[in-house]
Design a protein around this motif. Structure first.
Motif, PDB file in Angstrom:
ATOM      1  N   LYS A 174     -37.248 -18.314 -26.000  1.00 41.04           N
ATOM      2  CA  LYS A 174     -37.839 -17.519 -24.897  1.00 41.04           C
ATOM      3  C   LYS A 174     -36.926 -16.707 -24.288  1.00 41.04           C
ATOM      4  CE  LYS A 174     -41.743 -20.748 -24.307  1.00 41.04           C
ATOM      5  NZ  LYS A 174     -42.385 -21.621 -22.868  1.00 41.04           N
ATOM      6  N   ALA A 175     -37.183 -15.575 -24.145  1.00 44.99           N
ATOM      7  CA  ALA A 175     -36.211 -14.621 -23.362  1.00 44.99           C
ATOM      8  C   ALA A 175     -36.906 -14.671 -21.737  1.00 44.99           C
ATOM      9  CB  ALA A 175     -36.649 -13.254 -23.742  1.00 44.99           C
ATOM     10  N   MET A 176     -35.905 -14.200 -20.991  1.00 43.83           N
ATOM     11  CA  MET A 176     -36.164 -14.432 -19.561  1.00 43.83           C
ATOM     12  C   MET A 176     -35.268 -13.035 -18.915  1.00 43.83           C
ATOM     13  SD  MET A 176     -33.877 -16.753 -17.243  1.00 43.83           S
ATOM     14  CE  MET A 176     -32.044 -16.750 -17.279  1.00 43.83           C
ATOM     15  N   ASN A 177     -35.851 -12.495 -17.761  1.00 40.85           N
ATOM     16  CA  ASN A 177     -35.216 -11.213 -16.904  1.00 40.85           C
ATOM     17  C   ASN A 177     -35.463 -11.687 -15.702  1.00 40.85           C
ATOM     18  OD1 ASN A 177     -34.677  -9.179 -15.930  1.00 40.85           O
ATOM     19  ND2 ASN A 177     -35.132  -7.839 -17.565  1.00 40.85           N
ATOM     20  N   VAL A 178     -34.884 -12.171 -15.008  1.00 42.16           N
ATOM     21  CA  VAL A 178     -34.931 -12.790 -13.644  1.00 42.16           C
ATOM     22  C   VAL A 178     -34.345 -12.279 -12.668  1.00 42.16           C
ATOM     23  CG1 VAL A 178     -34.040 -14.838 -13.728  1.00 42.16           C
ATOM     24  CG2 VAL A 178     -35.790 -14.853 -12.257  1.00 42.16           C
ATOM     25  N   ARG A 179     -34.780 -11.770 -11.259  1.00 42.65           N
ATOM     26  CA  ARG A 179     -33.964 -11.304 -10.252  1.00 42.65           C
ATOM     27  C   ARG A 179     -33.213 -12.663  -9.526  1.00 42.65           C
ATOM     28  NH1 ARG A 179     -31.979  -6.815 -10.036  1.00 42.65           N
ATOM     29  NH2 ARG A 179     -32.374  -6.797  -7.826  1.00 42.65           N
ATOM     30  N   VAL A 180     -32.267 -12.238  -9.061  1.00 45.67           N
ATOM     31  CA  VAL A 180     -31.322 -13.358  -8.383  1.00 45.67           C
ATOM     32  C   VAL A 180     -30.473 -12.434  -7.192  1.00 45.67           C
ATOM     33  CG1 VAL A 180     -29.593 -12.991 -10.229  1.00 45.67           C
ATOM     34  CG2 VAL A 180     -29.590 -15.033  -8.926  1.00 45.67           C
ATOM     35  N   ALA A 181     -30.242 -13.395  -6.260  1.00 45.02           N
ATOM     36  CA  ALA A 181     -29.393 -12.944  -5.322  1.00 45.02           C
ATOM     37  C   ALA A 181     -27.998 -14.071  -5.218  1.00 45.02           C
ATOM     38  CB  ALA A 181     -29.733 -12.680  -4.073  1.00 45.02           C
ATOM     39  N   HIS A 182     -26.918 -13.189  -5.136  1.00 52.76           N
ATOM     40  CA  HIS A 182     -25.623 -14.426  -5.040  1.00 52.76           C
ATOM     41  C   HIS A 182     -24.719 -13.967  -3.712  1.00 52.76           C
ATOM     42  CE1 HIS A 182     -25.356 -14.418  -9.746  1.00 52.76           C
ATOM     43  NE2 HIS A 182     -26.215 -15.274  -9.300  1.00 52.76           N
ATOM     44  N   HIS A 183     -24.419 -15.067  -3.139  1.00 48.92           N
ATOM     45  CA  HIS A 183     -23.855 -14.906  -1.914  1.00 48.92           C
ATOM     46  C   HIS A 183     -22.275 -15.576  -2.306  1.00 48.92           C
ATOM     47  CE1 HIS A 183     -22.357 -16.294   2.347  1.00 48.92           C
ATOM     48  NE2 HIS A 183     -22.071 -15.103   2.357  1.00 48.92           N
TER      49      HIS A 183
END
Length: 141
Positions: free
Chosen positions: A105-114
């Protein structure tokens, strides 16, 4: 193909240090990635993420996060889309793309990094991500 030492000696500005970390990660150049991390780095993967926890030392980060992602996912990439910088704080709005090796399964997910950068090195990292989307890609039906 690895990055050259010149790629990492250009600037100690927080944004530039964080950008080099993303470039090293995308190139799977763990030595170059470790070169962006402070010896006492604290790297936190969000609760609910497959690698949840806080890892310390550059070697701890690469062996417990990057190497495991490479083992479990094909073409794992963190795409650093935009940066917000205030002093030593760098927030990156990004996305992860990958395919889980076990499920296909593929994924494309938004993320925030600090990130917190001091003295030209990343001293702290915290991830914010929709862990349900990551878990769904890793879930065997």
């Amino acid at each position: 193909m690895g990055l050259t030492p010149e790629d990492f000696a250009v600037s100690t500005a927080p944004r530039d240090v964080v950008r080099r970390q993303y470039l090293a990660s995308a190139a799977a150049d763990l030595d170059a990635l470790r070169a962006t991390l402070a010896p006492d780095v604290e790297w936190t993967e969000m609760t609910g993420f497959p690698l949840a926890g806080t890892y310390r030392t550059p070697e701890g980060v690469t062996s417990n996060v990057m190497e495991v992602l490479g083992r479990d996912w094909s073409d794992w990439t963190a795409h650093d889309d935009s940066y917000v910088v205030e002093g030593e704080n760098v927030v990156v709005l990004a996305r992860y793309t990958a395919k889980n090796k076990a499920t296909g399964k593929a994924m494309n997910v938004r993320v925030a990094h600090h990130f917190v950068v001091r003295g030209g090195l990343i001293v702290r990292f915290e991830q914010f991500v929709d862990t349900a989307q990551v878990a769904e890609a890793a879930r065997v039906d």
